[in-house]
Write a protein that holds these residues in place. Structure first.
Motif, PDB file in Angstrom:
ATOM      1  N   UNK A 198      21.756  10.807 -54.544  1.00  0.00           N
ATOM      2  CA  UNK A 198      22.060   9.848 -53.493  1.00  0.00           C
ATOM      3  C   UNK A 198      21.130   8.663 -53.651  1.00  0.00           C
ATOM      4  N   UNK A 199      21.698   7.526 -53.934  1.00  0.00           N
ATOM      5  CA  UNK A 199      20.918   6.304 -54.149  1.00  0.00           C
ATOM      6  C   UNK A 199      20.893   5.507 -52.843  1.00  0.00           C
ATOM      7  N   UNK A 200      19.772   5.582 -52.134  1.00  0.00           N
ATOM      8  CA  UNK A 200      19.662   4.966 -50.819  1.00  0.00           C
ATOM      9  C   UNK A 200      19.780   3.449 -50.909  1.00  0.00           C
ATOM     10  N   UNK A 201      19.163   2.860 -51.917  1.00  0.00           N
ATOM     11  CA  UNK A 201      19.206   1.401 -52.042  1.00  0.00           C
ATOM     12  C   UNK A 201      20.640   0.913 -52.269  1.00  0.00           C
ATOM     13  N   UNK A 202      21.374   1.617 -53.101  1.00  0.00           N
ATOM     14  CA  UNK A 202      22.774   1.247 -53.356  1.00  0.00           C
ATOM     15  C   UNK A 202      23.603   1.394 -52.081  1.00  0.00           C
ATOM     16  N   UNK A 203      23.395   2.495 -51.358  1.00  0.00           N
ATOM     17  CA  UNK A 203      24.132   2.715 -50.119  1.00  0.00           C
ATOM     18  C   UNK A 203      23.843   1.621 -49.102  1.00  0.00           C
ATOM     19  N   UNK A 204      22.587   1.265 -48.929  1.00  0.00           N
ATOM     20  CA  UNK A 204      22.230   0.218 -47.974  1.00  0.00           C
ATOM     21  C   UNK A 204      22.836  -1.119 -48.374  1.00  0.00           C
TER      22      UNK A 204
END
Length: 57
Positions: free
Chosen positions: A1-7
Motif C-alpha cells: 500500500x503506497x500511502x503517498x500515491x493514494x494521497x
C-alpha cells in the motif's frame, strides 16, 4: 500500500470535484425523492397484497 500515491490520487479527485449549482442539486433531490417514494409505494403494495391474499402474513 503506497500511502503517498493514494494521497495524491485523493487530492487529484478533490481538485476535479466541484460544487453543484442549485438547479443541479434540486434536480438530484427530486430524482432521489421520487426513487424513495417509488420503493416505498412498491413495498406498501406488496404488503397490502400479502395481507389480503389467503395465507398471507
Amino acid at each position: 500500500m503506497d500511502v503517498k500515491y493514494d494521497l495524491n490520487s485523493y487530492v487529484r479527485v478533490l481538485k476535479l470535484a466541484s460544487t453543484p449549482s442549485w438547479e443541479e442539486f434540486s434536480q438530484i433531490g427530486l430524482i432521489a425523492g421520487a426513487g424513495i417514494f417509488l420503493v416505498g409505494f412498491m413495498g406498501f403494495v406488496i404488503f397490502a397484497l400479502m395481507s389480503f391474499l389467503p395465507g398471507g402474513v
